[in-house]
Each structure stands twice: as C-alpha cells, then as structure tokens.
Design a protein around this motif. Structure first.
Motif, mmCIF file in Angstrom:
data_model
loop_
_atom_site.group_PDB
_atom_site.id
_atom_site.type_symbol
_atom_site.label_atom_id
_atom_site.label_comp_id
_atom_site.label_asym_id
_atom_site.label_seq_id
_atom_site.Cartn_x
_atom_site.Cartn_y
_atom_site.Cartn_z
ATOM 1 N N TRP A 11 0.831 -1.210 0.000
ATOM 2 C CA TRP A 11 0.000 0.000 0.000
ATOM 3 C C TRP A 11 0.864 1.258 0.000
ATOM 4 O O TRP A 11 0.514 2.262 0.606
ATOM 5 C CB TRP A 11 -0.941 -0.004 1.201
ATOM 6 N N ASP A 13 4.848 3.325 0.367
ATOM 7 C CA ASP A 13 5.839 3.536 1.428
ATOM 8 C C ASP A 13 6.690 2.309 1.705
ATOM 9 O O ASP A 13 7.114 2.064 2.838
ATOM 10 C CB ASP A 13 5.146 3.996 2.733
ATOM 11 N N ASN A 38 0.893 13.106 -3.940
ATOM 12 C CA ASN A 38 0.416 12.213 -2.877
ATOM 13 C C ASN A 38 1.566 11.283 -2.478
ATOM 14 O O ASN A 38 1.571 10.722 -1.391
ATOM 15 C CB ASN A 38 -0.814 11.402 -3.327
ATOM 16 N N ALA A 39 2.529 11.122 -3.379
ATOM 17 C CA ALA A 39 3.711 10.314 -3.078
ATOM 18 C C ALA A 39 4.654 11.102 -2.174
ATOM 19 O O ALA A 39 4.687 12.332 -2.212
ATOM 20 C CB ALA A 39 4.449 9.966 -4.369
ATOM 21 N N GLY A 40 5.415 10.379 -1.377
ATOM 22 C CA GLY A 40 6.479 10.985 -0.585
ATOM 23 C C GLY A 40 7.602 9.966 -0.558
ATOM 24 O O GLY A 40 7.449 8.896 0.029
ATOM 25 N N GLY A 130 -9.640 8.642 3.296
ATOM 26 C CA GLY A 130 -8.381 9.001 3.961
ATOM 27 C C GLY A 130 -7.358 9.434 2.921
ATOM 28 O O GLY A 130 -6.195 9.036 2.992
ATOM 29 N N THR A 131 -7.798 10.234 1.944
ATOM 30 C CA THR A 131 -6.877 10.667 0.882
ATOM 31 C C THR A 131 -5.819 11.604 1.468
ATOM 32 O O THR A 131 -5.959 12.088 2.600
ATOM 33 C CB THR A 131 -7.610 11.431 -0.251
ATOM 34 N N THR A 132 -4.826 11.889 0.651
ATOM 35 C CA THR A 132 -3.779 12.810 1.078
ATOM 36 C C THR A 132 -4.229 14.266 0.928
ATOM 37 O O THR A 132 -3.473 15.180 1.259
ATOM 38 C CB THR A 132 -2.509 12.603 0.235
ATOM 39 N N THR A 243 -6.073 4.788 -4.821
ATOM 40 C CA THR A 243 -5.702 6.061 -5.432
ATOM 41 C C THR A 243 -6.224 6.075 -6.869
ATOM 42 O O THR A 243 -6.710 5.063 -7.372
ATOM 43 C CB THR A 243 -4.182 6.306 -5.348
ATOM 44 N N VAL A 277 -1.567 3.715 4.941
ATOM 45 C CA VAL A 277 -2.103 4.989 5.455
ATOM 46 C C VAL A 277 -3.472 5.143 4.821
ATOM 47 O O VAL A 277 -3.638 4.813 3.662
ATOM 48 C CB VAL A 277 -1.288 6.239 5.018
ATOM 49 N N GLU A 279 -7.822 4.592 4.868
ATOM 50 C CA GLU A 279 -8.770 3.545 5.268
ATOM 51 C C GLU A 279 -8.713 2.358 4.317
ATOM 52 O O GLU A 279 -8.042 2.402 3.303
ATOM 53 C CB GLU A 279 -10.190 4.145 5.289
ATOM 54 N N ARG A 307 0.839 11.401 8.803
ATOM 55 C CA ARG A 307 -0.114 10.551 9.541
ATOM 56 C C ARG A 307 0.560 9.264 10.013
ATOM 57 O O ARG A 307 1.394 8.706 9.301
ATOM 58 C CB ARG A 307 -1.283 10.154 8.617
HETATM 59 P P1 IMO Z 1 4.176 6.630 -1.951
HETATM 60 O O1 IMO Z 1 4.579 6.860 -3.389
HETATM 61 C C1 IMO Z 1 1.070 5.522 0.884
HETATM 62 C C2 IMO Z 1 -3.056 6.526 -0.161
HETATM 63 C C3 IMO Z 1 -3.724 7.551 0.751
HETATM 64 C C4 IMO Z 1 -5.168 7.065 0.674
HETATM 65 C C5 IMO Z 1 -5.298 6.609 -0.776
HETATM 66 C C6 IMO Z 1 -5.924 7.669 -1.676
HETATM 67 O O2 IMO Z 1 4.846 7.531 -0.986
HETATM 68 O O3 IMO Z 1 4.247 5.189 -1.607
HETATM 69 P P2 IMO Z 1 -4.987 9.906 -2.747
HETATM 70 O O4 IMO Z 1 -4.493 11.162 -2.120
HETATM 71 O O5 IMO Z 1 -4.019 9.225 -3.629
HETATM 72 O O6 IMO Z 1 -6.318 10.096 -3.428
HETATM 73 O O7 IMO Z 1 -5.282 8.921 -1.499
HETATM 74 O O8 IMO Z 1 -3.989 6.345 -1.225
HETATM 75 N N1 IMO Z 1 -1.764 6.949 -0.764
HETATM 76 C C7 IMO Z 1 -0.576 6.540 -0.329
HETATM 77 N N2 IMO Z 1 -0.241 5.759 0.727
HETATM 78 N N3 IMO Z 1 2.030 5.967 0.053
HETATM 79 C C8 IMO Z 1 1.718 6.730 -1.010
HETATM 80 O O9 IMO Z 1 2.634 7.105 -1.927
HETATM 81 C C9 IMO Z 1 0.367 7.083 -1.223
HETATM 82 N N4 IMO Z 1 -0.277 7.816 -2.138
HETATM 83 C C10 IMO Z 1 -1.579 7.715 -1.849
HETATM 84 O O10 IMO Z 1 -3.195 7.484 2.052
HETATM 85 O O11 IMO Z 1 -5.332 5.904 1.466
#
Ligand code: IMO
Ligand code: GDP
Ligand code: MG
Length: 429
Positions: A11, A13, A38-40, A130-132, A243, A277, A279, A307
């Motif tokens: 999911w 990270d 939304n990525a980090g 639980g979007t970003t 996503t 991260v 729901e 979060r």
């Molecule tokens: P990296 O690239 C972890 C999750 C959000 C939420 C769902 C929808 O760092 O792995 P969004 O903002 O995309 O509409 O949110 O997707 N989500 C991520 N969870 N790592 C990420 O990116 C994520 N990008 C989106 O937490 O559950």
C-alpha cells in the motif's frame, strides 16, 4: 538495463525512493509516470535526508535526466518549491523534463478532494477514503473527462485562462450548491498559475520523445513507481479505498509512452512487514503493543502527510498477487532491520474463508469482507542487520525467512534494505 521498472507491491511507502536512488547509479534517465505529490519518497545520503514528492529520485544524481511523464499530475506551485529547495541544497535540476501532457492539480481539485471527504464523513464515517488531500482524485477525474488543464497550457495564457474559466463554471456549481462552500476565482487562479508557469517553462518538453529516443540511443531508463499495487484504481484492494492512478508496472508504459516489450526487469519493492495509510481492508493489521513497537522502530509516519501508518505482518497472499499483476522479476525486501529485535515473526500464507483455507487472493471484493489470515511463524534472527555488507554474512534465520518468501512467490530476492542510508543495501546472488 534498457528499461527497468520499480513498483511498490503493497500500500505504498515500501522504500521505493531509496531503491530508485540505489538503482539510479546504473541509469541515464529516471522517470516518474503516475501519481502526483500524494507520493512521498525518502532518500538518505549520509546525514542528509531528502523527501521528494513530484520529482523522481534520479534528481539527486544531477548528471542524469529526470522526467515527469504524461501520466502524472503536478501541482506547479508545490513542484516549483520542491525544485527551489533542491537548488538551495546544491542540486541544479537542469536535466529535468516535464511532459506537456502532465495534468495540472488545480486549487479547486484540492478543495474538492477535501470537501468530498467531508461529505463522505457526514454520510458514513466508514466511507472516508483518507486521501492525502492533494487533489489527486479530482485531477485525474478531470483528465478522463477531458476538462482538466495540462502543463503545456501554461505556455499559452489565453488558452489556459479559457480552460480555467470553463472548468470553474462547473466546479463552482458543485462547491456552492453541493458542498455549500465559497466559490473559487478563476482569474486569480490563472494569474498565480501563469506566474509559476513562466518559471517552470524551461523544463516543459517532450518527455515521451526523450524516453523513446533515449532507449534508441542505448540509454538506460529507470521508471520510479509511486504508491503501491494494492492502491491501483482497478487492481487495488479494495474499491473505493484506492488512489486514482495505476501504480502497477503497466502504469510505467501508459504514463510515459513506453512500449511494454522494452521492459527488462521489474523490481517489486516489498517491506518486510506491511503498512497502510488511509482507510480500507488490511487482513494482517496489528492493533496491539507490537503495532506501536514496529511503527516507532520503523518510523512509520507518512512522508507526505505525517499521519501514523497502520502496520501489520507481511502478507504473502497479497505479495503473490502483486508478483502476478506486475510480472516481477526481482524482489527488493526493505526494512529488514526493523524486525531485528523480534523473537518471532509472522507471515500470512493463506486466508481462512467460510472455514476453508485459500491460498490465492479472491477477486470477488465481497469475499474479502470475512477473511482471516493464516500465519506461519519464523524465529527471529535477533542480530543487528544494519551493518551487513554482503549476502554471505546473513544470519541463518534471516536466510530461511528470505528463502521462504522467495519460494512462495517464485521470484528471487536480489536486494535487501537494512537501513535508511544509501550504503545500507545488500546485493544478493
Ligand atoms: P508513496 O509513493 C502511501 C493513499 C492515501 C489514501 C489513498 C488515496 O509515498 O508510496 P490519494 O491522495 O491518492 O487520493 O489517497 O492512497 N496513498 C498513499 N499511501 N504511500 C503513497 O505514496 C500514497 N499515495 C496515496 O493514504 O489511502
Ligand atoms: P516510498 O514512498 O516507498 O519511497 O517510502 P517512504 O520514503 O515514504 O517511506 C520509507 C521509509 O523507510 C523512509 O523513511 C526511508 O528512509 C525508510 N527506509 C527505506 N528503506 C529502509 C530500510 O531498509 N531500513 C530502514 N530502517 N528504513 C528504510
Ligand atoms: Mg512514501
């Protein structure tokens, strides 16, 4: 390496940033093809830590070309800040190309992302995604509806203003009448975006041609996936807690114009446990002290949002699914060091469904509602792995753990992450 792809198998990270930074040593071009900020992605070089949101991690290798592909969504204000921050830290970012076709995340996309989450919460708190709140869903919806402005439009102020005005007629109808919030001002948005567009103009270019011609000229191209397989809009687990893009390996093709037969290796990044991260279903989620222990030791707090991440045991049913969907040729197992102190380590090898054991992920989403994980327990290795330099030095219990995972999914584990730093990567086999 003609074209290699790095994908998240869980999911998100999983440690993709560090893996891309490591593999980028052997690449000439590094590309992001999907998702947005939304990525980090975190890269630690010596004592310095870099967090990248839009930019591919290849940007930390200044001699390489970095590409933001057509399948991505960018917030130009945040992207410009990200570039400026890197420039201030000594990375010139000169070799960056942003595709004309990349979608623009507009202020109303972020607003609508937040307002829609609030609306879901008001109807039923279980409906929150639980979007970003970076505007990802609304931006990609507009791309599919063919109304969303593109990066290339920033070079044509008249067309950009017209597109924004047109879009705002629809958005303001929603904002005012569905969500009862104050409307946005299209002209103020255009002024702000065109100003930053001028600053980004030198980077805007033909990203697709750069990849195709690069491959033709024998350059080595590395694709940096964002998010993870289980968040994929069509293949993730499970709708709507996903996503709005394709983090699977096929996303690299769609988001850049890469032909599938150009791909050589597909590296699946797998965290030695799992985090999520936001729901949605999480069969192996932990809720006890162990959850807190792993979260703290693994620093499982969102890179993009801060979060706390939910954590659980490694789930091989899901990993096998991810291996199949992505066509993994290699597994990179990360954060092995986080499990160093555990006397016992569980991995999920099957689900119990209506009293029966199943070994493959059922595609019927309703069937997933009542599943129970079946675990195999491994003795921990109880040794610090963070100083391991070669595969020859691995403790026996760790070797058994690795061999089990690799056999289960039928994909070799070729790299092992044992710490946050660049050098804390063990090459196997
Ligand atoms: P990296 O690239 C972890 C999750 C959000 C939420 C769902 C929808 O760092 O792995 P969004 O903002 O995309 O509409 O949110 O997707 N989500 C991520 N969870 N790592 C990420 O990116 C994520 N990008 C989106 O937490 O559950
Ligand atoms: P990404 O989104 O997949 O790039 O992963 P994130 O950067 O969001 O989260 C991964 C976190 O784990 C970051 O803080 C990394 O520095 C860290 N990390 C990556 N690989 C390892 C590893 O092998 N061991 C440890 N201890 N930390 C790691
Ligand atoms: Mg991340």
């Amino acid at each position: 390496m003609p074209a290699n792809v790095v994908v998240g198998t869980q999911w998100g990270d999983e440690g993709k940033g560090k893996v891309v930074d490591f593999l980028a040593r052997d690449a000439d071009i590094v590309v992001r093809s999907q998702g947005g900020n939304n990525a980090g992605h975190t890269v630690a070089i010596g004592d310095e830590v870099f967090k990248l949101y839009h930019l591919p991690c290849g940007i930390l290798h200044p001699e390489k070309t970095s590409i933001i592909g057509s399948g991505m969504a960018v917030n130009p204000l945040r992207l410009f800040e990200e570039i400026q921050e890197l420039v201030a830290r000594g990375f010139d970012c000169k070799n960056l190309i942003i595709s004309y076709h990349t979608s623009l995340i507009m202020p109303y996309h972020m607003l609508l992302d937040e307002l829609e989450e609030n609306r879901r919460a008001a109807k039923d708190s279980r409906g929150i995604i639980g979007t970003t709140k970076r505007g990802i869903g609304p931006t990609f919806s507009d791309k599919m509806a063919r109304t969303g402005p593109k990066v290339g439009d920033l070079r044509n102020p008249a067309r950009f203003r017209e597109r924004v005005r047109y879009a705002c007629e629809e958005k303001n109808a929603l904002i005012e009448h569905l969500y009862n919030a104050p409307p946005v001002d299209p002209d103020a948005i255009s002024d702000q975006y065109l100003e930053v567009g001028d600053k980004l103009r030198k980077y805007i270019g033909d990203a697709t041609r750069a990849v195709i011609d690069g491959l033709e000229d024998g350059k080595r191209v590395l694709f940096e996936g964002a998010q993870g397989t289980l968040l994929d809009i069509d293949y993730g687990l499970s709708y709507p807690f996903l996503t709005s893009s394709h983090p699977v390996s096929g996303g690299a093709c769609l988001g850049t114009g890469l032909a599938p037969n150009r791909i050589d290796r597909i590296y699946g990044v797998v965290k030695a446990y799992i985090s999520r991260v936001g729901e949605g279903i999480f069969p192996t989620e932990l809720h006890d002290d162990l959850c807190v222990q792993i979260r703290n030791r693994g620093n499982e707090y969102g890179t993009a949002t801060g979060r706390p991440r939910r954590v659980g045991w490694l789930d091989l049913v899901l990993l096998k699914y991810a291996a199949d969907i992505n066509g993994l040729t290699d597994i990179v197992l990360t954060k092995v060091d986080i499990l160093d102190e555990l006397p016992e380590i569980n991995v999920c090898v099957a689900y119990k469904m209506n009293g029966k054991k199943v070994f493959k992920l059922p595609s019927d989403p309703d069937a997933l509602e009542n599943i129970e994980p079946v675990y195999e327990t491994f003795p921990g290795w109880l040794l610090n792995t963070d100083e391991l330099a070669t595969g020859d030095m691995l403790p026996e219990n760790l070797m058994e753990f690795l061999s089990f995972i690799s056999k289960f999914v039928n994909v070799p584990i070729t790299l092992l992450g044992v710490g946050t730093r660049r050098r804390q990567m063990v090459e196997l086999g």
